[in-house]
Design a protein around this motif. Structure first.
Motif, PDB file in Angstrom:
ATOM      1  N   THR A   1      -0.268   9.533   3.839  1.00 53.34           N
ATOM      2  CA  THR A   1       0.455   9.841   2.720  1.00 53.34           C
ATOM      3  C   THR A   1       1.863   9.194   3.064  1.00 53.34           C
ATOM      4  O   THR A   1       2.714   9.336   1.844  1.00 53.34           O
ATOM      5  CB  THR A   1       0.761  11.294   2.571  1.00 53.34           C
TER       6      THR A   1
ATOM      7  N   ASP B   1       1.816  15.523  -0.578  1.00 53.13           N
ATOM      8  CA  ASP B   1       0.592  15.557  -1.044  1.00 53.13           C
ATOM      9  C   ASP B   1       0.546  14.142  -1.772  1.00 53.13           C
ATOM     10  O   ASP B   1       1.391  13.421  -2.206  1.00 53.13           O
ATOM     11  CB  ASP B   1       0.373  16.787  -1.742  1.00 53.13           C
ATOM     12  N   CYS B   2      -0.919  13.886  -1.926  1.00 50.83           N
ATOM     13  CA  CYS B   2      -1.369  12.354  -2.239  1.00 50.83           C
ATOM     14  C   CYS B   2      -2.523  12.564  -2.959  1.00 50.83           C
ATOM     15  O   CYS B   2      -3.549  13.240  -2.379  1.00 50.83           O
ATOM     16  CB  CYS B   2      -1.021  11.307  -1.264  1.00 50.83           C
TER      17      CYS B   2
ATOM     18  N   ASN C   1      -4.900   8.376  -1.087  1.00 48.85           N
ATOM     19  CA  ASN C   1      -4.378   8.340   0.264  1.00 48.85           C
ATOM     20  C   ASN C   1      -5.648   7.789   1.002  1.00 48.85           C
ATOM     21  O   ASN C   1      -5.153   7.141   1.897  1.00 48.85           O
ATOM     22  CB  ASN C   1      -4.745  10.017   0.346  1.00 48.85           C
TER      23      ASN C   1
ATOM     24  N   ARG D   1      -9.746  18.019   1.315  1.00 48.47           N
ATOM     25  CA  ARG D   1      -8.488  18.610   0.860  1.00 48.47           C
ATOM     26  C   ARG D   1      -8.252  19.680   1.652  1.00 48.47           C
ATOM     27  O   ARG D   1      -7.758  20.754   1.106  1.00 48.47           O
ATOM     28  CB  ARG D   1      -8.581  18.811  -0.749  1.00 48.47           C
TER      29      ARG D   1
ATOM     30  N   GLU E   1       7.507  21.256  -1.831  1.00 45.67           N
ATOM     31  CA  GLU E   1       6.184  20.351  -1.816  1.00 45.67           C
ATOM     32  C   GLU E   1       6.434  19.152  -2.933  1.00 45.67           C
ATOM     33  O   GLU E   1       6.989  19.290  -4.045  1.00 45.67           O
ATOM     34  CB  GLU E   1       5.091  21.318  -2.533  1.00 45.67           C
TER      35      GLU E   1
ATOM     36  N   ASP F   1       4.337  15.560  -4.534  1.00 50.98           N
ATOM     37  CA  ASP F   1       3.319  14.627  -4.840  1.00 50.98           C
ATOM     38  C   ASP F   1       3.846  13.238  -4.693  1.00 50.98           C
ATOM     39  O   ASP F   1       4.737  12.867  -5.499  1.00 50.98           O
ATOM     40  CB  ASP F   1       2.681  14.897  -5.937  1.00 50.98           C
TER      41      ASP F   1
ATOM     42  N   THR G   1       1.859  10.481  -4.714  1.00 47.53           N
ATOM     43  CA  THR G   1       0.820   9.614  -5.170  1.00 47.53           C
ATOM     44  C   THR G   1       1.389   8.214  -5.878  1.00 47.53           C
ATOM     45  O   THR G   1       1.115   7.218  -5.841  1.00 47.53           O
ATOM     46  CB  THR G   1      -0.051  10.138  -6.060  1.00 47.53           C
TER      47      THR G   1
END
Length: 175
Positions: free
Chosen positions: A11, A110-111, A116, A143, A156, A158, A160
């Motif tokens: 990630t 997260d991704c 990922n 996941r 948190e 993301d 991506t």
């Protein structure tokens, strides 16, 4: 403060952690700094592997405690909520912050699974002695839930579609 970044392999924890450490004047203790000795000298995920990881982590944490109190520390890890080893290792970060008497800030990266996997298999990981085989990390496609508790505050994020610099900037702003 201690900023503990947790995310699945691939990630961008090291890249983001490096950029964040530069931004906030912190020391970076990346999980591979600790794990590489075990990867080099033991069979992955064997009892000897986990023993080596624990011993190296203990040495590293002693050095963190020797740093001046005003020096922030960024830790990176890939620990899942359903892993006994992961939970035990994760707890050492919170304990380190308590021993140091400083805030413990948790960042969970997260991704998207496809991105990922792409990042995990990128050629640049090999040069950093990071495993690139997706079979080693079923938590990416399954996941599996990451550990996210225990911090004084939790972010948190993301990543991506974020560059490492943009992610580091968002974390620094949150801090």
């Amino acid at each position: 403060m201690i900023v503990h970044i947790n995310g699945r392999p691939g990630t961008g924890k090291l890249t983001i952690g490096t950029a964040l450490a530069e931004r906030i004047g912190a020391r970076l203790l990346d999980n591979h700094t600790i794990y590489n000795l075990a990867f080099a000298l033991t069979e992955a995920k064997s009892p000897a592997f986990y023993e080596a990881v624990a011993e190296v982590r203990e040495i590293a944490h002693r050095r963190v405690l020797d740093l001046p109190a005003e020096v922030p520390v960024v830790l990176t890890d890939a620990h899942f909520a359903d892993s006994a080893h992961g939970r035990a290792a994760w707890a050492t970060g919170a304990a380190l912050a308590r021993r140091r008497g400083c805030p413990y800030l948790v960042v969970v990266l997260d991704c998207a699974a496809e991105e990922n996997l792409r990042r995990l298999q990128s050629p640049g990981r090999a040069g950093k002695r990071k495993p690139r085989d997706p079979a080693l990390y079923p938590g990416i496609t399954a996941r599996r839930p990451l550990i996210r508790e225990g911090g004084d505050r939790t972010l948190e994020l993301d990543v991506t579609e974020l560059s490492a610099e943009d992610a580091a900037a968002q974390i620094a702003d949150w801090i």
